[in-house]
Write a protein that holds these residues in place. Structure first.
Motif, PDB file in Angstrom:
ATOM      1  N   ARG A 366      -1.111  -2.674  -8.244  1.00  0.00           N
ATOM      2  CA  ARG A 366      -1.886  -3.857  -7.616  1.00  0.00           C
ATOM      3  C   ARG A 366      -1.427  -4.948  -8.319  1.00  0.00           C
ATOM      4  O   ARG A 366      -1.561  -4.857  -9.673  1.00  0.00           O
ATOM      5  N   VAL A 367      -1.277  -6.203  -7.659  1.00  0.00           N
ATOM      6  CA  VAL A 367      -1.156  -7.281  -8.319  1.00  0.00           C
ATOM      7  C   VAL A 367      -1.992  -8.253  -7.588  1.00  0.00           C
ATOM      8  O   VAL A 367      -1.774  -9.045  -6.573  1.00  0.00           O
ATOM      9  N   GLY A 368      -3.264  -8.289  -7.872  1.00  0.00           N
ATOM     10  CA  GLY A 368      -4.130  -9.310  -7.286  1.00  0.00           C
ATOM     11  C   GLY A 368      -4.368  -8.911  -5.963  1.00  0.00           C
ATOM     12  O   GLY A 368      -4.882  -7.611  -5.510  1.00  0.00           O
ATOM     13  N   ARG A 369      -4.026  -9.761  -5.036  1.00  0.00           N
ATOM     14  CA  ARG A 369      -4.432  -9.525  -3.426  1.00  0.00           C
ATOM     15  C   ARG A 369      -3.180  -8.619  -2.913  1.00  0.00           C
ATOM     16  O   ARG A 369      -3.222  -8.240  -1.864  1.00  0.00           O
ATOM     17  N   ILE A 370      -2.386  -8.397  -3.710  1.00  0.00           N
ATOM     18  CA  ILE A 370      -0.996  -7.678  -3.330  1.00  0.00           C
ATOM     19  C   ILE A 370      -0.825  -5.983  -4.011  1.00  0.00           C
ATOM     20  O   ILE A 370      -1.193  -5.948  -5.039  1.00  0.00           O
ATOM     21  N   THR A 371      -0.681  -5.164  -3.003  1.00  0.00           N
ATOM     22  CA  THR A 371      -0.318  -3.856  -3.224  1.00  0.00           C
ATOM     23  C   THR A 371       0.916  -3.303  -3.116  1.00  0.00           C
ATOM     24  O   THR A 371       1.480  -3.682  -1.820  1.00  0.00           O
ATOM     25  N   ALA A 372       1.595  -2.844  -4.047  1.00  0.00           N
ATOM     26  CA  ALA A 372       3.084  -2.484  -3.868  1.00  0.00           C
ATOM     27  C   ALA A 372       3.432  -1.187  -3.980  1.00  0.00           C
ATOM     28  O   ALA A 372       3.155  -0.519  -5.071  1.00  0.00           O
ATOM     29  N   VAL A 373       3.856  -0.614  -3.082  1.00  0.00           N
ATOM     30  CA  VAL A 373       4.359   0.831  -3.020  1.00  0.00           C
ATOM     31  C   VAL A 373       5.694   0.614  -3.648  1.00  0.00           C
ATOM     32  O   VAL A 373       6.691   0.390  -3.267  1.00  0.00           O
ATOM     33  N   ARG A 374       5.958   1.105  -5.209  1.00  0.00           N
ATOM     34  CA  ARG A 374       7.069   1.034  -5.818  1.00  0.00           C
ATOM     35  C   ARG A 374       7.961   2.270  -6.000  1.00  0.00           C
ATOM     36  O   ARG A 374       9.075   2.296  -5.965  1.00  0.00           O
ATOM     37  N   ASN A 375       7.190   3.495  -5.478  1.00  0.00           N
ATOM     38  CA  ASN A 375       8.245   4.914  -5.485  1.00  0.00           C
ATOM     39  C   ASN A 375       7.514   5.488  -4.222  1.00  0.00           C
ATOM     40  O   ASN A 375       6.215   6.162  -4.375  1.00  0.00           O
ATOM     41  N   ALA A 376       8.077   5.970  -3.322  1.00  0.00           N
ATOM     42  CA  ALA A 376       7.712   6.954  -2.236  1.00  0.00           C
ATOM     43  C   ALA A 376       8.709   7.884  -1.781  1.00  0.00           C
ATOM     44  O   ALA A 376       8.988   7.517  -0.539  1.00  0.00           O
ATOM     45  N   PRO A 377       9.101   8.683  -2.595  1.00  0.00           N
ATOM     46  CA  PRO A 377      10.115   9.727  -2.053  1.00  0.00           C
ATOM     47  C   PRO A 377       9.649  10.900  -1.190  1.00  0.00           C
ATOM     48  O   PRO A 377       8.412  10.706  -0.848  1.00  0.00           O
ATOM     49  N   SER A 378      10.702  11.555  -0.978  1.00  0.00           N
ATOM     50  CA  SER A 378      10.310  12.808  -0.350  1.00  0.00           C
ATOM     51  C   SER A 378       9.059  13.610  -1.081  1.00  0.00           C
ATOM     52  O   SER A 378       9.242  13.607  -2.218  1.00  0.00           O
ATOM     53  N   ILE A 387      -0.509   9.317   2.935  1.00  0.00           N
ATOM     54  CA  ILE A 387      -0.238   7.922   2.065  1.00  0.00           C
ATOM     55  C   ILE A 387      -1.163   6.925   2.521  1.00  0.00           C
ATOM     56  O   ILE A 387      -1.833   5.988   1.606  1.00  0.00           O
ATOM     57  N   ALA A 388      -0.994   6.543   3.734  1.00  0.00           N
ATOM     58  CA  ALA A 388      -1.787   5.515   4.180  1.00  0.00           C
ATOM     59  C   ALA A 388      -3.266   5.411   4.017  1.00  0.00           C
ATOM     60  O   ALA A 388      -3.915   4.431   3.717  1.00  0.00           O
ATOM     61  N   GLU A 389      -3.980   6.446   4.067  1.00  0.00           N
ATOM     62  CA  GLU A 389      -5.288   6.744   3.679  1.00  0.00           C
ATOM     63  C   GLU A 389      -5.567   6.068   2.361  1.00  0.00           C
ATOM     64  O   GLU A 389      -6.440   5.540   2.009  1.00  0.00           O
ATOM     65  N   HIS A 390      -4.694   6.696   1.591  1.00  0.00           N
ATOM     66  CA  HIS A 390      -4.619   6.577  -0.005  1.00  0.00           C
ATOM     67  C   HIS A 390      -4.853   4.958  -0.469  1.00  0.00           C
ATOM     68  O   HIS A 390      -5.488   4.574  -1.055  1.00  0.00           O
ATOM     69  N   ILE A 391      -3.641   4.315   0.350  1.00  0.00           N
ATOM     70  CA  ILE A 391      -3.322   2.964   0.029  1.00  0.00           C
ATOM     71  C   ILE A 391      -4.498   1.883   0.582  1.00  0.00           C
ATOM     72  O   ILE A 391      -5.038   1.154  -0.140  1.00  0.00           O
ATOM     73  N   VAL A 392      -5.066   2.358   1.648  1.00  0.00           N
ATOM     74  CA  VAL A 392      -6.041   1.602   2.451  1.00  0.00           C
ATOM     75  C   VAL A 392      -7.173   1.738   1.430  1.00  0.00           C
ATOM     76  O   VAL A 392      -8.050   1.086   1.402  1.00  0.00           O
ATOM     77  N   GLY A 393      -7.389   3.102   1.197  1.00  0.00           N
ATOM     78  CA  GLY A 393      -8.842   3.192   0.117  1.00  0.00           C
ATOM     79  C   GLY A 393      -8.809   2.612  -0.961  1.00  0.00           C
ATOM     80  O   GLY A 393      -9.799   1.724  -1.478  1.00  0.00           O
ATOM     81  N   ALA A 394      -7.581   2.364  -1.807  1.00  0.00           N
ATOM     82  CA  ALA A 394      -7.381   1.535  -2.839  1.00  0.00           C
ATOM     83  C   ALA A 394      -7.554   0.064  -2.696  1.00  0.00           C
ATOM     84  O   ALA A 394      -8.045  -0.746  -3.340  1.00  0.00           O
ATOM     85  N   VAL A 395      -6.949  -0.264  -1.526  1.00  0.00           N
ATOM     86  CA  VAL A 395      -6.977  -1.720  -1.093  1.00  0.00           C
ATOM     87  C   VAL A 395      -8.497  -2.217  -0.670  1.00  0.00           C
ATOM     88  O   VAL A 395      -8.766  -3.110  -1.398  1.00  0.00           O
ATOM     89  N   PHE A 396      -9.141  -1.464  -0.287  1.00  0.00           N
ATOM     90  CA  PHE A 396     -10.325  -2.163   0.277  1.00  0.00           C
ATOM     91  C   PHE A 396     -11.483  -1.401  -0.530  1.00  0.00           C
ATOM     92  O   PHE A 396     -12.497  -1.922  -0.668  1.00  0.00           O
ATOM     93  N   ASP A 397     -11.253  -0.355  -1.115  1.00  0.00           N
ATOM     94  CA  ASP A 397     -12.549   0.204  -2.189  1.00  0.00           C
ATOM     95  C   ASP A 397     -12.507  -0.619  -3.491  1.00  0.00           C
ATOM     96  O   ASP A 397     -13.322  -0.288  -4.242  1.00  0.00           O
ATOM     97  N   THR A 398     -11.415  -1.247  -3.682  1.00  0.00           N
ATOM     98  CA  THR A 398     -11.426  -2.069  -5.246  1.00  0.00           C
ATOM     99  C   THR A 398     -11.482  -3.246  -5.034  1.00  0.00           C
ATOM    100  O   THR A 398     -10.356  -3.989  -4.232  1.00  0.00           O
ATOM    101  N   PRO A 399     -12.168  -4.041  -5.638  1.00  0.00           N
ATOM    102  CA  PRO A 399     -12.199  -5.545  -5.407  1.00  0.00           C
ATOM    103  C   PRO A 399     -10.729  -6.304  -5.553  1.00  0.00           C
ATOM    104  O   PRO A 399     -10.289  -5.797  -6.773  1.00  0.00           O
ATOM    105  N   SER A 400     -10.597  -7.409  -4.989  1.00  0.00           N
ATOM    106  CA  SER A 400      -9.110  -7.890  -5.217  1.00  0.00           C
ATOM    107  C   SER A 400      -9.510  -8.728  -6.400  1.00  0.00           C
ATOM    108  O   SER A 400     -10.437  -9.673  -6.390  1.00  0.00           O
ATOM    109  N   ALA A 401      -8.334  -9.139  -7.113  1.00  0.00           N
ATOM    110  CA  ALA A 401      -8.212 -10.006  -8.096  1.00  0.00           C
ATOM    111  C   ALA A 401      -8.263 -11.553  -7.321  1.00  0.00           C
ATOM    112  O   ALA A 401      -7.580 -11.560  -6.470  1.00  0.00           O
ATOM    113  N   ARG A 402      -9.145 -12.462  -7.935  1.00  0.00           N
ATOM    114  CA  ARG A 402      -8.997 -13.823  -7.495  1.00  0.00           C
ATOM    115  C   ARG A 402      -8.001 -14.577  -8.191  1.00  0.00           C
ATOM    116  O   ARG A 402      -7.521 -14.528  -9.178  1.00  0.00           O
TER     117      ARG A 402
END
Length: 402
Positions: A366-378, A387-402
């Motif tokens: 996580r970098v403020g308002r940006i979430t970066a998937v840096r490794n998503a291998p097989s 993975i989509a559930e996990h990412i969306v949970g992390a994005v919206f359940d954690t407050p964004s840095a301003r």
């Protein structure tokens, strides 16, 4: 906020699954997928062998294990609902030497901890009942392991996004990311779009795109090309299901295996050779920029020092069909060079840490308002909906840095 605009960079299966999850979970949110190619699922998704992994290989408690097991059930239900291929042809993980039996037993215990359904140990005689042409002294049988068509799944995800009011914008290679009040400006040359939050699912370019967001430089992406042979049509009867070796835990790749496809073909492979370009699908494809980046990264040389013997062996297989098929014959003794033709190839985006360690688990920053998937291998394709559930949970359940 329901009236937000959420951008996703990358229209591979993970990016599309994430965009779809946002559209479903947060009605009213505008979803915008930005993709540099002119169609979806061009790279890793489009070159995927189609295996739906059951969760045998992954360390219990890792994101890989948890998201794979969750993702299988979600993918199965989605394919059935949409009339997409999903065929539980089963898998054998075959030991051909006595010194592999201990590793196979460890794999069995790992798979049990991951709740892989109906997995069992089988004897040499039972192997022959399931796969008459397969050799080996013992095996694990995973009857629920399946195959599907991941590009077709990705295209269906794109339809879902557009049906919900979202957009998949093609031909939009991201060239810069700029923080603006309350959001991010994403540029592609002179084109500009503004989003409230951004999720990066850039696959083979995940490190370079993440650096545009001022994320840390590591891990870097090292491209590995996996090349396949294809059984000739009159020899596809040699295997009924998936036939895999017992993997070497020192290396993240699973070794040469036999993979029936939903179109009736059977792949043999892949090997794993260092590609000379991030999109280096052929031996002759070379990028000076990508090579310079590899050469300048200390992790590349540390990795080479650890794995150079394996690397030489893999390159032999790339150059010689005889060498390529040597390992394959351990599992299906009746197959030879005359039974195969050269098939396609894919490139795996393998993340590498500075100490030369090949990153095994999913890695998301996580970098403020940006979430970066840096490794998503097989098994990222198998696990894409989880993975989509996990990412969306992390994005919206954690407050964004301003």
């Amino acid at each position: 906020m329901a009236d937000e605009t959420i951008g996703i960079v990358g229209a591979g299966i993970v990016g599309l699954a994430t965009a779809r999850e946002i559209a479903l979970r947060r009605p009213g949110t505008r979803v915008l997928v930005l993709e540099k190619e002119h169609e979806v699922a061009v790279h890793q998704t489009g070159h995927n062998s189609g295996v739906v992994h059951a969760g045998i290989y992954y360390a219990p408690g890792s994101l890989k294990a948890d998201l794979c097991v969750r993702g299988v059930s979600m993918l199965r239900e989605y394919c059935q609902d949409r009339g997409l291929p999903y065929d539980e042809i089963g898998k054998l993980v075959v030991a051909v030497r006595e010194d592999e039996l201990g590793r196979m037993e460890n794999l069995y215990e790992r798979a049990r901890n991951n709740h892989v359904p109906e997995l069992r140990r089988i004897s040499k005689e039972e192997i022959k009942e399931l796969e008459p042409h397969v050799g080996g002294i013992a095996a694990l049988h995973s009857p629920r392991t399946a195959i599907t068509d991941y590009p077709a799944v990705a295209r269906e995800f794109a339809k879902d996004i557009e049906a919900s009011g979202g957009e998949v914008r093609l031909g939009f290679p991201v060239t810069s990311l700029t923080k603006v009040p309350g959001g991010i400006e994403v540029a592609s040359g002179r084109q500009r779009v503004r989003v409230d939050r951004l999720i990066l699912c850039a696959g083979l370019h995940s490190d370079t795109v993440a650096q545009l967001a001022q994320d840390r430089r590591e891990p870097r992406i090292i491209p590995f090309r996996g090349e396949y042979m294809l059984l000739r049509p009159d020899r596809t009867h040699l295997v009924r299901g998936l036939v895999y070796p017992v993997p070497d835990p020192r290396y993240p790749f699973l070794g040469v295996h036999f993979t029936p496809r939903v179109d009736g073909t059977v792949e043999v492979g892949p090997n794993a050779v260092l590609a000379l370009a991030r999109e280096g699908y052929t031996l002759g494809r070379l990028s000076v920029k990508d090579l310079a980046g590899l050469a300048a990264y200390p992790g590349t040389w540390r990795m080479a020092a650890r794995h150079w013997r394996t690397g030489i062996k893999e390159y032999r297989g790339s150059l010689s069909a005889t060498a390529f098929m040597k390992d394959a014959r351990l599992y299906v003794p009746g197959v030879g060079v005359s039974d195969v033709v050269r098939g396609g190839a894919g490139v795996r985006a393998q993340a590498l840490d500075p100490d030369g360690t090949l990153v095994d688990d999913f890695r998301i920053h996580r970098v403020g308002r940006i979430t970066a998937v840096r490794n998503a291998p097989s098994p990222a394709a198998t696990a894409s909906m989880a993975i989509a559930e996990h990412i969306v949970g992390a994005v919206f359940d954690t407050p964004s840095a301003r």
